[in-house]
Design an enzyme around this catalytic site. Sequence first.
Site, PDB file in Angstrom:
ATOM      1  CB  CYS A   1      15.719  35.967 -41.283  1.00 37.65           C
ATOM      2  SG  CYS A   1      16.457  37.565 -41.260  1.00 37.65           S
TER       3      CYS A   1
ATOM      4  CD  GLN B   1      10.057  35.493 -32.736  1.00 43.88           C
ATOM      5  OE1 GLN B   1       9.319  36.196 -32.054  1.00 43.88           O
ATOM      6  NE2 GLN B   1      11.009  36.487 -33.526  1.00 43.88           N
TER       7      GLN B   1
HETATM    8  N1  7TS Z   1      15.648  32.613 -34.187  1.00 41.48           N
HETATM    9  C1  7TS Z   1      14.377  33.322 -34.458  1.00 41.48           C
HETATM   10  C2  7TS Z   1      13.247  32.292 -34.373  1.00 41.48           C
HETATM   11  C3  7TS Z   1      14.180  34.615 -34.774  1.00 41.48           C
HETATM   12  O1  7TS Z   1      12.966  35.072 -34.978  1.00 41.48           O
HETATM   13  C4  7TS Z   1      15.145  35.286 -34.743  1.00 41.48           C
HETATM   14  C5  7TS Z   1      14.793  36.892 -34.968  1.00 41.48           C
HETATM   15  C6  7TS Z   1      16.652  34.941 -34.592  1.00 41.48           C
HETATM   16  C7  7TS Z   1      16.799  33.755 -34.308  1.00 41.48           C
HETATM   17  C8  7TS Z   1      17.740  35.633 -34.740  1.00 41.48           C
HETATM   18  O2  7TS Z   1      17.623  36.682 -33.294  1.00 41.48           O
HETATM   19  P1  7TS Z   1      19.033  37.703 -33.225  1.00 41.48           P
HETATM   20  O3  7TS Z   1      18.408  38.428 -32.177  1.00 41.48           O
HETATM   21  O4  7TS Z   1      20.168  37.078 -33.037  1.00 41.48           O
HETATM   22  O5  7TS Z   1      18.770  38.595 -34.342  1.00 41.48           O
HETATM   23  N2  7TS Z   1      13.920  37.123 -35.755  1.00 41.48           N
HETATM   24  C9  7TS Z   1      13.582  38.403 -36.375  1.00 41.48           C
HETATM   25  C10 7TS Z   1      12.576  38.401 -37.155  1.00 41.48           C
HETATM   26  O6  7TS Z   1      11.399  37.822 -37.188  1.00 41.48           O
HETATM   27  N3  7TS Z   1      12.461  39.790 -37.587  1.00 41.48           N
HETATM   28  O7  7TS Z   1      13.697  40.123 -37.145  1.00 41.48           O
HETATM   29  C11 7TS Z   1      14.313  39.615 -36.531  1.00 41.48           C
END
Ligand code: 7TS
Length: 412
Positions: A370, A209
């Site tokens: 999540c 983020q």
């Molecule tokens: N860490 C954080 C802080 C996140 O917000 C997310 C995804 C991930 C890890 C995982 O990222 P990815 O690209 O491998 O899926 N967050 C979110 C969310 O807040 N809504 O949908 C995905």
Amino acid sequence: MHKLATETVDWAAIREDFPILRERAHGHPLIYFDSAATSQKPRVVIEALRNFYEHDNANVHRGLHTLSSRATEAYEKARQRVADYIGAANANEIIFTRGTTESINLVAQAWGGKFIREGDVILLTVMEHHSNLVPWQLLAERTGARLRFVPVRDDGTLELDELPSLLTPDVKLFALTHISNSLGTINPVAELCEKAHAVGALTLVDSAQSAGHMPIDVRELGCDFLAFSGHKMCGPTGIGALYGRAAILDSMSPWHGGGEMIVSVALEKSTFKKAPHRFEAGTPNIAGAIGLAAAIDYIEGIGRPAIFEHDSQLARYAAERLTELPGTRVFGPNEERGALVGFVMDAAHPHDLTTFADQYGLAMRGGHHCNQPLMRRFGVSGTTRASFYFYNTMEEIDRMIEILHRALRFFS
Ligand code: 7TS
């Protein structure tokens, strides 16, 4: 007089770079407040993907023909671009992955699998996304390691007063998020990495983020690993990166076996390349890496200080306006927050509220994001989350508040 970074950017012109923002939903102009889940893509990124497939497409590191050389050069240039973007000393410290989730799983398996023993501690926080929690649970199950958690205060910040009793010499890794995807909290990662190193622990920063929203310099943060996803920062889905300090990466064993990652293979045994290629078995997401580099060029063209100012202004304004709605609880810190705000309204379940908002063209996310342990910590099953990026406007937030007033009348 000193100008704010935001004042130097023509934000209205920037909106025009995103074709999808002209879409309508249920007959209303789209208001896209779900960039924390995935951001929208500017035309230059879409064009970079198209250009690669139309002119340069071939596999990398293999063929000796023109297209293969071009593809390899573009792919490795993208790696250098990522390294520069996060202040890594060397492109070899960048491993391309599918995203944050895969980056963290890589560390849990390739580093954790080799160095973590029974009784070792992995320190996490209660606000971690499942992708910075479940891989460590799996590692703990395999090795007998223990997990420990920094609690979260009512205001959404970490309970750092408890750190001395948690961050002890048996901690081998402190893995934490830079910005909470549900609360918007910005954690003091540089200070925490320093404290972790003082007890001999390594550090991993989940930058999912933050990477697209603020300047990131891994040497200033002092972290050993940093993970992020391209799709949350204007890039394509299916591409992301893991930064790891060179000496640590080279000490780790491979995790996926296959082509591209070997020096030589005999029937019974193989030898492996050094990082990063040791960790990139098989044909990588070549177009994705090139798209990510285009996204980085685009973001750097605007400037991350300006993006950060712009996005936090939106988030603070939204958090403030939400308090005027009766029976509404806003989560996260007041003063400083990342580009999002989570809230619940007594009048409606987050899923119902989010579905209602969609009827007016407003895209938010409702649910646990999540972050189930964090939701439990705050005594809710989920929240509604509005998350912003530099293509969003104050007027869109005003419209959100109007729609939420309407929801209040509808549900009560
Ligand atoms: N860490 C954080 C802080 C996140 O917000 C997310 C995804 C991930 C890890 C995982 O990222 P990815 O690209 O491998 O899926 N967050 C979110 C969310 O807040 N809504 O949908 C995905």
